[in-house]
Write a protein that holds these residues in place. Sequence first.
Motif, short mmCIF file in Angstrom:
data_model
loop_
_atom_site.label_atom_id
_atom_site.label_comp_id
_atom_site.label_asym_id
_atom_site.label_seq_id
_atom_site.Cartn_x
_atom_site.Cartn_y
_atom_site.Cartn_z
N LEU A 42 -2.59 -1.05 -2.48
CA LEU A 42 -2.54 0.12 -3.35
C LEU A 42 -2.83 1.35 -2.51
O LEU A 42 -3.74 1.34 -1.68
CB LEU A 42 -3.57 0.03 -4.48
CG LEU A 42 -3.33 -1.06 -5.53
CD1 LEU A 42 -4.45 -1.04 -6.56
CD2 LEU A 42 -1.97 -0.89 -6.20
N LEU A 54 8.06 -2.01 -10.80
CA LEU A 54 6.71 -2.40 -11.19
C LEU A 54 6.38 -3.74 -10.58
O LEU A 54 7.22 -4.64 -10.52
CB LEU A 54 6.60 -2.55 -12.71
CG LEU A 54 6.71 -1.32 -13.58
CD1 LEU A 54 6.75 -1.72 -15.05
CD2 LEU A 54 5.53 -0.40 -13.34
N ASP A 59 12.68 2.67 -8.04
CA ASP A 59 11.59 2.56 -9.01
C ASP A 59 11.35 1.10 -9.35
O ASP A 59 12.29 0.30 -9.41
CB ASP A 59 11.93 3.31 -10.30
CG ASP A 59 12.01 4.81 -10.11
OD1 ASP A 59 11.43 5.32 -9.13
OD2 ASP A 59 12.66 5.47 -10.94
N TYR A 62 1.55 -2.13 -11.63
CA TYR A 62 1.44 -1.01 -10.70
C TYR A 62 2.84 -0.54 -10.35
O TYR A 62 3.71 -1.35 -10.01
CB TYR A 62 0.70 -1.44 -9.43
CG TYR A 62 -0.73 -1.82 -9.68
CD1 TYR A 62 -1.71 -0.85 -9.81
CD2 TYR A 62 -1.10 -3.16 -9.82
CE1 TYR A 62 -3.03 -1.21 -10.06
CE2 TYR A 62 -2.41 -3.51 -10.07
CZ TYR A 62 -3.37 -2.53 -10.18
OH TYR A 62 -4.68 -2.88 -10.43
N GLU A 63 3.06 0.78 -10.44
CA GLU A 63 4.34 1.34 -10.04
C GLU A 63 4.48 1.24 -8.53
O GLU A 63 3.49 1.34 -7.79
CB GLU A 63 4.42 2.81 -10.45
CG GLU A 63 4.55 3.02 -11.94
CD GLU A 63 4.75 4.49 -12.28
OE1 GLU A 63 5.34 5.23 -11.47
OE2 GLU A 63 4.30 4.88 -13.36
N THR A 68 2.16 -0.32 -2.54
CA THR A 68 2.81 0.02 -1.28
C THR A 68 2.62 -1.14 -0.31
O THR A 68 1.87 -2.08 -0.58
CB THR A 68 2.25 1.34 -0.71
OG1 THR A 68 3.04 1.75 0.39
CG2 THR A 68 0.80 1.20 -0.29
N ALA A 117 5.26 2.66 -4.99
CA ALA A 117 5.25 3.95 -4.32
C ALA A 117 6.64 4.20 -3.73
O ALA A 117 7.40 3.26 -3.48
CB ALA A 117 4.19 3.96 -3.22
N SER A 139 -3.14 6.88 -4.64
CA SER A 139 -2.79 7.28 -6.01
C SER A 139 -2.67 6.08 -6.96
O SER A 139 -2.29 6.23 -8.12
CB SER A 139 -1.49 8.08 -6.01
OG SER A 139 -0.41 7.27 -5.60
N GLN A 188 -0.62 3.43 -6.55
CA GLN A 188 0.71 2.83 -6.58
C GLN A 188 0.81 1.72 -5.53
O GLN A 188 0.14 1.75 -4.49
CB GLN A 188 1.78 3.88 -6.30
CG GLN A 188 1.90 4.90 -7.41
CD GLN A 188 3.02 5.88 -7.15
OE1 GLN A 188 3.22 6.33 -6.03
NE2 GLN A 188 3.75 6.21 -8.20
#
Length: 73
Positions: A51, A16, A14, A26-27, A58, A29, A54, A56
């Motif tokens: 992005l 950011l 996990d 942005y989280e 990547t 992925a 969704s 996130q």
Amino acid sequence: MQGVIKAYDPATGDGLVMCDTDLADYELAANALEGSIFRMLRQGQRVVFDLDESGQATGIHLGSEVDMGTPGH
């Protein structure tokens, strides 16, 4: 897009990333590091990312001086 890793937990994957242009977080992925040279990330590390559908982050990778907008390149 380019930004800075704001947080990253190597145990869970996990994290950011804060975007340079809009300062949005942005989280990451679940597959953010797949195909990347990174096995983990550190807070404050500069990265280039995309992005996914969704919203996130990547495709985390290092940017070249041109990608990062370094003056003189």
